[in-house]
Write an enzyme that holds these catalytic residues in place. Structure first.
Site, PDB file in Angstrom:
ATOM      1  N   CYS A  25       0.810  -1.232   0.000  1.00 47.55           N
ATOM      2  CA  CYS A  25       0.000   0.000   0.000  1.00 47.55           C
ATOM      3  C   CYS A  25       0.836   1.271   0.000  1.00 47.55           C
ATOM      4  O   CYS A  25       0.296   2.371  -0.023  1.00 47.55           O
ATOM      5  CB  CYS A  25      -0.988  -0.005   1.160  1.00 47.55           C
ATOM      6  SG  CYS A  25      -2.262  -1.263   0.956  1.00 47.55           S
ATOM      7  N   HIS A  75     -13.087   9.628  -7.319  1.00 46.39           N
ATOM      8  CA  HIS A  75     -12.111   9.741  -8.402  1.00 46.39           C
ATOM      9  C   HIS A  75     -11.011  10.759  -8.107  1.00 46.39           C
ATOM     10  O   HIS A  75     -10.503  11.419  -9.006  1.00 46.39           O
ATOM     11  CB  HIS A  75     -12.813  10.003  -9.740  1.00 46.39           C
ATOM     12  CG  HIS A  75     -13.465   8.774 -10.279  1.00 46.39           C
ATOM     13  ND1 HIS A  75     -14.702   8.364  -9.841  1.00 46.39           N
ATOM     14  CD2 HIS A  75     -13.038   7.843 -11.156  1.00 46.39           C
ATOM     15  CE1 HIS A  75     -15.026   7.240 -10.445  1.00 46.39           C
ATOM     16  NE2 HIS A  75     -14.026   6.892 -11.246  1.00 46.39           N
ATOM     17  N   GLU A 136     -13.198  -0.758   2.628  1.00 48.22           N
ATOM     18  CA  GLU A 136     -12.134  -0.521   1.650  1.00 48.22           C
ATOM     19  C   GLU A 136     -12.071  -1.646   0.620  1.00 48.22           C
ATOM     20  O   GLU A 136     -11.822  -1.405  -0.554  1.00 48.22           O
ATOM     21  CB  GLU A 136     -10.810  -0.409   2.410  1.00 48.22           C
ATOM     22  CG  GLU A 136      -9.624  -0.095   1.556  1.00 48.22           C
ATOM     23  CD  GLU A 136      -8.363   0.106   2.377  1.00 48.22           C
ATOM     24  OE1 GLU A 136      -8.238   1.169   3.005  1.00 48.22           O
ATOM     25  OE2 GLU A 136      -7.518  -0.795   2.388  1.00 48.22           O
TER      26      GLU A 136
END
EC number: 4.1.2.50
Length: 150
Positions: A25, A75, A136
Site C-alpha cells: 500500500c 475519483h 475498503e
C-alpha cells in the site's frame, strides 16, 4: 417516542498511497469504497410537517454526505500533505488530476475519523451521528462509533 437509527449507503472510487508503509500500500492504488452512515434520532411527530414520521429525510442525509464526502473524494487521489508525496501530488495536479492533500495518513481508519467530523457539523441539531463504516475491500473496513468517542 423511541430513538431510531437510520442508515444510508454510498459508494465512491478513490486512490491513495501510504507513505512510509512497509507493504504494497506504499504504492499508489485505489479502492471502491462503501460508506455506511448511521444517524440516530426521534421520528418527527408533528403530522403537519412534510417529514412526519421521519428521523431525517434520506434525501437530506444524502445531500450532506454527497457534498462533504462523495463529491470530494470520488475519483480523487489522496496523499498525506506532510510527506514527500506532495511532489507527486503537484505533478499529478499539474497534469489535470484530482488530488487531495490531507493532514493525515489516508488509511480507512483516519478517513473515517475525518468523515465523521465533516458530517457531524451539517446534521440538524436533533440528529446525532451514530456510526460510520468505511469498507475498503470486500473483507476490510473501519468503523467509527459516537459512543466510542465521548
Amino acid at each position: 417516542m423511541s430513538n431510531i437509527r437510520i442508515t444510508k449507503q454510498f459508494t465512491f472510487e478513490t486512490g491513495h498511497a501510504l507513505y512510509g508503509y512497509d507493504g504494497k500500500c506504499k504504492n499508489v492504488h485505489g479502492h471502491s469504497y462503501k460508506l455506511s452512515v448511521t444517524v440516530i434520532g426521534k421520528p418527527i411527530t408533528d403530522n403537519t410537517n412534510v417529514k412526519y414520521g421521519m428521523v431525517i429525510d434520506f434525501g437530506d442525509l444524502k445531500k450532506i454526505v454527497k457534498s462533504e464526502i462523495v463529491d470530494v473524494f470520488d475519483h480523487a487521489t489522496v496523499f498525506n500533505k506532510n510527506t514527500p508525496h506532495v511532489e507527486l501530488a503537484k505533478e499529478l495536479s499539474d497534469r489535470g488530476h484530482n488530488v487531495l492533500l490531507v493532514d493525515y495518513q489516508p488509511t480507512s481508519e483516519m478517513m473515517v475519523i475525518d468523515f465523521a467530523q465533516k458530517i457531524k457539523q451539517y446534521l440538524p441539531t436533533h440528529i446525532t451521528l451514530h456510526s460510520l463504516r468505511l469498507q475498503e475491500t470486500e473483507s476490510s473496513f473501519a468503523e467509527w462509533y459516537a459512543s466510542d468517542n465521548l
